[in-house]
Design a protein around this motif. Structure first.
Motif, short mmCIF file in Angstrom:
data_model
loop_
_atom_site.label_atom_id
_atom_site.label_comp_id
_atom_site.label_asym_id
_atom_site.label_seq_id
_atom_site.Cartn_x
_atom_site.Cartn_y
_atom_site.Cartn_z
N HIS A 1 -5.91 -4.41 4.75
CA HIS A 1 -7.00 -3.45 4.56
C HIS A 1 -7.35 -2.91 5.94
O HIS A 1 -7.26 -3.66 6.94
CB HIS A 1 -8.23 -4.13 3.97
N ASN B 1 -0.79 -2.52 -7.60
CA ASN B 1 -2.21 -2.11 -7.62
C ASN B 1 -2.48 -1.05 -6.55
O ASN B 1 -3.36 -1.20 -5.70
CB ASN B 1 -3.15 -3.31 -7.46
N THR C 1 -8.93 -6.02 -5.86
CA THR C 1 -8.68 -4.67 -5.36
C THR C 1 -7.90 -3.80 -6.37
O THR C 1 -6.84 -4.22 -6.85
CB THR C 1 -7.84 -4.77 -4.06
N ARG D 1 0.83 -1.22 0.00
CA ARG D 1 0.00 0.00 0.00
C ARG D 1 0.86 1.26 0.00
O ARG D 1 2.05 1.22 -0.33
CB ARG D 1 -0.97 0.01 1.19
N LYS E 1 -9.02 -12.94 -2.83
CA LYS E 1 -9.09 -13.37 -4.23
C LYS E 1 -7.73 -13.91 -4.63
O LYS E 1 -6.74 -13.20 -4.38
CB LYS E 1 -9.46 -12.19 -5.14
O1 DOR Z 1 -7.32 -10.85 -1.91
C1 DOR Z 1 -6.64 -10.13 -2.62
N1 DOR Z 1 -6.27 -8.90 -2.21
N2 DOR Z 1 -6.30 -10.55 -3.84
C2 DOR Z 1 -5.68 -9.76 -4.72
O2 DOR Z 1 -5.42 -10.19 -5.81
C3 DOR Z 1 -5.40 -8.34 -4.39
C4 DOR Z 1 -5.32 -8.14 -2.94
C5 DOR Z 1 -5.36 -6.68 -2.54
O3 DOR Z 1 -4.67 -5.88 -3.16
O4 DOR Z 1 -6.08 -6.37 -1.60
#
Ligand code: DOR
Ligand code: ZN
Length: 331
Positions: A242, A40, A101, A16, A210
């Protein structure tokens, strides 16, 4: 009993930005020598300027830790651009649009013609391609449905190093073995849990991620390939913090935060399966060979002594919060 791990690497990590990064980066840099940093962010890392800025931000918040930087895959990266950023870049991460995400700007078509110019340039420049391999189908079938795309890219670009990120299925383990240029990362959580642990009883938002955890036979296939120290497989935590209110809420964000518990929990599950001697390959040696990276030497000592996992680290709830693991890191 003690165990020494040499230069442990996390080949898939979300750090992050801003305050979150300041709060949680240490959870990785205390234990790992380096990590592949996922792009990302908001906005995603798509320019050399962003990549260098993000790297600086990570270096300012860690010590003795190498961030291996990645770009967020775009179809319009050409060879000139990639050449200009090559020295700062370890890999490029491809996300299907909207699959997880901050992936809205990802790829929507997987025809080889669309991907060809960028993939050809990457292949020529020796830049590895990391892929979040999920279709937009039924959630339990998404990874399996993506296998033909992995196969088509692997066949069309035999010199491209392709990493199947965070594999979760028996199907992926089988595909991995079919092409010399396919490799994979496996997370901590997918070695431990199935969908039952997420949603079989009361819903566990801190285990929601995911790709979603799958069936017992899938977990068994992942365990068998990881515990054998298979040379094509590397540890990639996919530790994805998160804020607590984004997890414990209606519309839970996907991601399991495992950085603070990764090494003890890996030692525990490898030992329970008689595979402690294969952990070094999984946690670093295979990655060094596959990526050709040279991280600074760092030895981490673990001992078989109970480790009480805190409820939060940097304000984020980790996997195994409040539980006791069998191994701890010797500080
Ligand atoms: O669970 C997940 N969180 N899978 C991902 O591919 C991205 C990640 C995130 O950036 O929070
Ligand atoms: Zn990830």
């Amino acid at each position: 009993m003690q165990l020494q791990l040499h230069t442990p690497l996390d080949m898939h990590l979300h750090l992050r930005q801003g305050e979150m990064l300041q709060n949680i980066a240490k959870c990785s840099s205390d234990f790992f020598s380096g990590a592949i940093i996922m792009p990302n962010t908001v906005p995603p890392v798509t320019t050399k300027e962003q990549l260098l800025g993000y790297k600086r931000e990570i270096l300012n918040n860690t010590s003795g830790f190498t961030p291996y930087m990645t770009l967020f895959f775009k179809n319009d990266y050409d060879k000139t651009f990639l050449q200009s950023v090559r020295d700062e870049l370890t890999a490029i991460k491809l996300y299907p649009a909207g699959i997880t995400t901050n992936s809205e700007g990802g790829v929507s078509g997987f025809g080889i013609e669309e991907l060809e110019p960028t993939l050809q340039a990457m292949s020529e420049l020796g830049i590895p391609l990391c892929i979040h391999g999920e279709s937009d189908g039924f959630v339990m079938d998404r990874e399996a449905e993506f296998m033909p795309i992995y196969e088509s890219i692997a066949k069309n670009f035999p010199d491209l190093t392709i990493i199947m990120e965070h594999i979760t299925t028996k199907a992926a383990v089988e595909t991995l073995q079919k092409y010399d240029n396919l490799f994979a990362t496996i997370t901590l959580h997918h070695l431990y849990i199935t969908l039952d642990d997420v949603a079989g009883g009361m819903l566990q938002p801190h285990l929601f991620c995911k790709p979603i955890a799958k069936r017992p036979e899938d977990k068994a296939a992942l365990q068998s390939v990881a515990f054998s120290g298979h040379e094509k497989v590397m540890f990639g935590s996919d530790s994805a913090p998160h804020p607590r209110d984004k997890k414990e809420s209606c519309g839970c964000a996907a991601g399991v935060f495992t950085a603070p518990v990764a090494l003890p929990a890996l030692a525990q599950i490898f030992e329970q399966n008689g595979a402690l001697d294969k952990l070094q390959a999984f946690i670093g040696d295979n990655a060094r060979r596959i990526y050709g990276v040279q991280a600074p030497e760092k030895t981490v000592t673990l001992e078989k002594k109970p480790f009480e996992v805190a409820q939060t680290y940097g304000g984020v709830v980790p996997m195994f919060a409040g539980q006791t693991l069998e191994w701890s890191v010797v500080q």
